[in-house]
Motif scaffolding. Sequence first.
Motif, PDB file in Angstrom:
ATOM      1  N   ASN A 267      -5.673   1.002  -3.701  1.00  0.00           N
ATOM      2  CA  ASN A 267      -5.581  -0.451  -3.242  1.00  0.00           C
ATOM      3  C   ASN A 267      -4.939  -0.342  -2.403  1.00  0.00           C
ATOM      4  O   ASN A 267      -3.725  -1.500  -2.069  1.00  0.00           O
ATOM      5  N   PHE A 268      -4.131   0.378  -2.087  1.00  0.00           N
ATOM      6  CA  PHE A 268      -2.664   0.514  -1.167  1.00  0.00           C
ATOM      7  C   PHE A 268      -2.422  -0.339   0.152  1.00  0.00           C
ATOM      8  O   PHE A 268      -3.362  -0.307   0.769  1.00  0.00           O
ATOM      9  N   ALA A 269      -1.284  -1.245  -0.282  1.00  0.00           N
ATOM     10  CA  ALA A 269      -1.272  -2.299   1.199  1.00  0.00           C
ATOM     11  C   ALA A 269      -0.164  -1.831   2.181  1.00  0.00           C
ATOM     12  O   ALA A 269       0.663  -0.886   2.013  1.00  0.00           O
ATOM     13  N   GLN A 270      -1.124  -1.166   3.608  1.00  0.00           N
ATOM     14  CA  GLN A 270      -0.041  -0.574   4.863  1.00  0.00           C
ATOM     15  C   GLN A 270       1.272  -0.935   4.802  1.00  0.00           C
ATOM     16  O   GLN A 270       1.606  -2.524   4.041  1.00  0.00           O
ATOM     17  N   GLY A 271       2.015  -0.230   5.214  1.00  0.00           N
ATOM     18  CA  GLY A 271       3.899  -0.747   5.349  1.00  0.00           C
ATOM     19  C   GLY A 271       4.524  -1.141   4.121  1.00  0.00           C
ATOM     20  O   GLY A 271       5.535  -1.226   4.223  1.00  0.00           O
ATOM     21  N   ALA A 272       3.475  -1.429   2.320  1.00  0.00           N
ATOM     22  CA  ALA A 272       4.428  -0.716   1.445  1.00  0.00           C
ATOM     23  C   ALA A 272       5.393  -0.019   1.245  1.00  0.00           C
ATOM     24  O   ALA A 272       4.332   0.838   1.200  1.00  0.00           O
ATOM     25  N   CYS A 273       5.676  -0.319  -0.070  1.00  0.00           N
ATOM     26  CA  CYS A 273       6.522   1.013  -0.924  1.00  0.00           C
ATOM     27  C   CYS A 273       5.663   0.663  -2.168  1.00  0.00           C
ATOM     28  O   CYS A 273       5.463  -0.019  -2.725  1.00  0.00           O
ATOM     29  N   TYR A 274       6.061   2.052  -3.079  1.00  0.00           N
ATOM     30  CA  TYR A 274       5.650   2.025  -4.390  1.00  0.00           C
ATOM     31  C   TYR A 274       6.661   3.165  -5.435  1.00  0.00           C
ATOM     32  O   TYR A 274       7.310   4.108  -4.505  1.00  0.00           O
ATOM     33  N   ALA A 275       6.258   3.201  -6.101  1.00  0.00           N
ATOM     34  CA  ALA A 275       7.059   3.938  -6.910  1.00  0.00           C
ATOM     35  C   ALA A 275       6.785   4.538  -7.366  1.00  0.00           C
ATOM     36  O   ALA A 275       5.832   3.788  -8.626  1.00  0.00           O
ATOM     37  N   ASP A 276       5.979   5.922  -7.818  1.00  0.00           N
ATOM     38  CA  ASP A 276       5.418   6.400  -8.697  1.00  0.00           C
ATOM     39  C   ASP A 276       5.816   6.543  -9.939  1.00  0.00           C
ATOM     40  O   ASP A 276       6.748   6.927 -10.243  1.00  0.00           O
ATOM     41  N   ALA A 277       4.670   6.664 -11.330  1.00  0.00           N
ATOM     42  CA  ALA A 277       5.219   6.577 -12.393  1.00  0.00           C
ATOM     43  C   ALA A 277       4.460   7.911 -12.909  1.00  0.00           C
ATOM     44  O   ALA A 277       3.739   7.737 -14.061  1.00  0.00           O
ATOM     45  N   GLY A 278       3.344   9.105 -12.249  1.00  0.00           N
ATOM     46  CA  GLY A 278       3.284  10.058 -12.639  1.00  0.00           C
ATOM     47  C   GLY A 278       1.315   9.199 -13.225  1.00  0.00           C
ATOM     48  O   GLY A 278       0.549   9.541 -11.825  1.00  0.00           O
ATOM     49  N   THR A 279       0.917   9.482 -13.953  1.00  0.00           N
ATOM     50  CA  THR A 279      -0.624   8.963 -14.433  1.00  0.00           C
ATOM     51  C   THR A 279      -0.473   7.961 -14.735  1.00  0.00           C
ATOM     52  O   THR A 279      -1.798   7.313 -14.964  1.00  0.00           O
ATOM     53  N   ARG A 280       0.504   7.270 -14.702  1.00  0.00           N
ATOM     54  CA  ARG A 280       0.182   5.315 -14.938  1.00  0.00           C
ATOM     55  C   ARG A 280       0.420   5.255 -13.604  1.00  0.00           C
ATOM     56  O   ARG A 280       1.110   6.151 -12.536  1.00  0.00           O
ATOM     57  N   PRO A 281      -0.029   3.556 -13.202  1.00  0.00           N
ATOM     58  CA  PRO A 281      -0.278   3.370 -12.106  1.00  0.00           C
ATOM     59  C   PRO A 281       1.051   3.019 -11.340  1.00  0.00           C
ATOM     60  O   PRO A 281       1.863   2.655 -12.373  1.00  0.00           O
ATOM     61  N   VAL A 282       1.583   3.633 -10.201  1.00  0.00           N
ATOM     62  CA  VAL A 282       2.844   2.936  -8.758  1.00  0.00           C
ATOM     63  C   VAL A 282       2.969   1.516  -9.778  1.00  0.00           C
ATOM     64  O   VAL A 282       2.455   0.918  -9.714  1.00  0.00           O
ATOM     65  N   GLU A 283       4.259   1.702  -9.347  1.00  0.00           N
ATOM     66  CA  GLU A 283       4.644   0.106  -9.278  1.00  0.00           C
ATOM     67  C   GLU A 283       5.287  -0.413  -7.647  1.00  0.00           C
ATOM     68  O   GLU A 283       5.564   0.419  -6.909  1.00  0.00           O
ATOM     69  N   ALA A 284       4.605  -1.314  -7.484  1.00  0.00           N
ATOM     70  CA  ALA A 284       5.056  -1.403  -5.475  1.00  0.00           C
ATOM     71  C   ALA A 284       6.640  -2.060  -6.482  1.00  0.00           C
ATOM     72  O   ALA A 284       7.265  -3.393  -6.299  1.00  0.00           O
ATOM     73  N   VAL A 285       7.645  -1.543  -5.076  1.00  0.00           N
ATOM     74  CA  VAL A 285       9.203  -1.949  -4.518  1.00  0.00           C
ATOM     75  C   VAL A 285       8.827  -2.084  -3.637  1.00  0.00           C
ATOM     76  O   VAL A 285       8.543  -2.108  -2.509  1.00  0.00           O
ATOM     77  N   ASP A 286      10.843  -2.688  -3.380  1.00  0.00           N
ATOM     78  CA  ASP A 286      11.038  -2.748  -2.121  1.00  0.00           C
ATOM     79  C   ASP A 286      11.211  -1.776  -2.028  1.00  0.00           C
ATOM     80  O   ASP A 286      11.527  -0.172  -1.941  1.00  0.00           O
ATOM     81  N   CYS A 287      11.295  -1.753  -0.339  1.00  0.00           N
ATOM     82  CA  CYS A 287      11.284   0.001   0.693  1.00  0.00           C
ATOM     83  C   CYS A 287      12.863   0.547   0.043  1.00  0.00           C
ATOM     84  O   CYS A 287      12.559   1.940   0.524  1.00  0.00           O
ATOM     85  N   THR A 288      13.703  -0.340   0.020  1.00  0.00           N
ATOM     86  CA  THR A 288      15.429  -0.035   0.317  1.00  0.00           C
ATOM     87  C   THR A 288      15.388   0.845  -1.201  1.00  0.00           C
ATOM     88  O   THR A 288      16.867   1.185  -1.120  1.00  0.00           O
TER      89      THR A 288
END
Length: 168
Positions: free
Chosen positions: A104-125
């Motif tokens: 249910n990702f937000a447009q403009g948001a960045c994420y760190a992939d964690a494989g099969t675990r949920p991704v983590e929302a992170v700063d785009c930089t």
Amino acid sequence: MFFPGKRLLVRLVFAPVAAVALVGAVAACSGDSEASSAPAVGSCVEVTDNAVDAMKATVGDCSSAKSNYRIAQVGAAPLNCTAQNATFNGTVGDTKTGLCLSPNFAQGACYADAGTRPVEAVDCTAPEATFKVVKRIDGETDEMLCGMDATLYRTVPDPKTTFCMAKP
């Protein structure tokens, strides 16, 4: 004897009183209860910790950018999910549970992939940012709508959503 003015007056007085009573009853029934914060299929969660042995989440509003996952399945932990969903085995509030989560990702948001675990929302930089949602298309599951700025895509069948992604 018929007095049309009195009947109209009764309606004008009674209707607002009934509406206030109804609104009060609905508010009392839909207050912050434990049932409303329990994970259920279709509700959304904010994953606050995706560590393998300490996953944590809170139930949230699906329209909030913080609620980055929609619950596709609820079960006893440990739960094994299909490859299309992230597996969450941890606590939601005070309840230990297993969840299969669709994005249910937000447009403009960045994420760190964690494989099969949920991704983590992170700063785009942030150096750990692996993708940015450049476009979110609700009501459609068609990657052809993404455009040239997207290098990756993800479609979700229910509710129909297309996430167009690229490197941050």
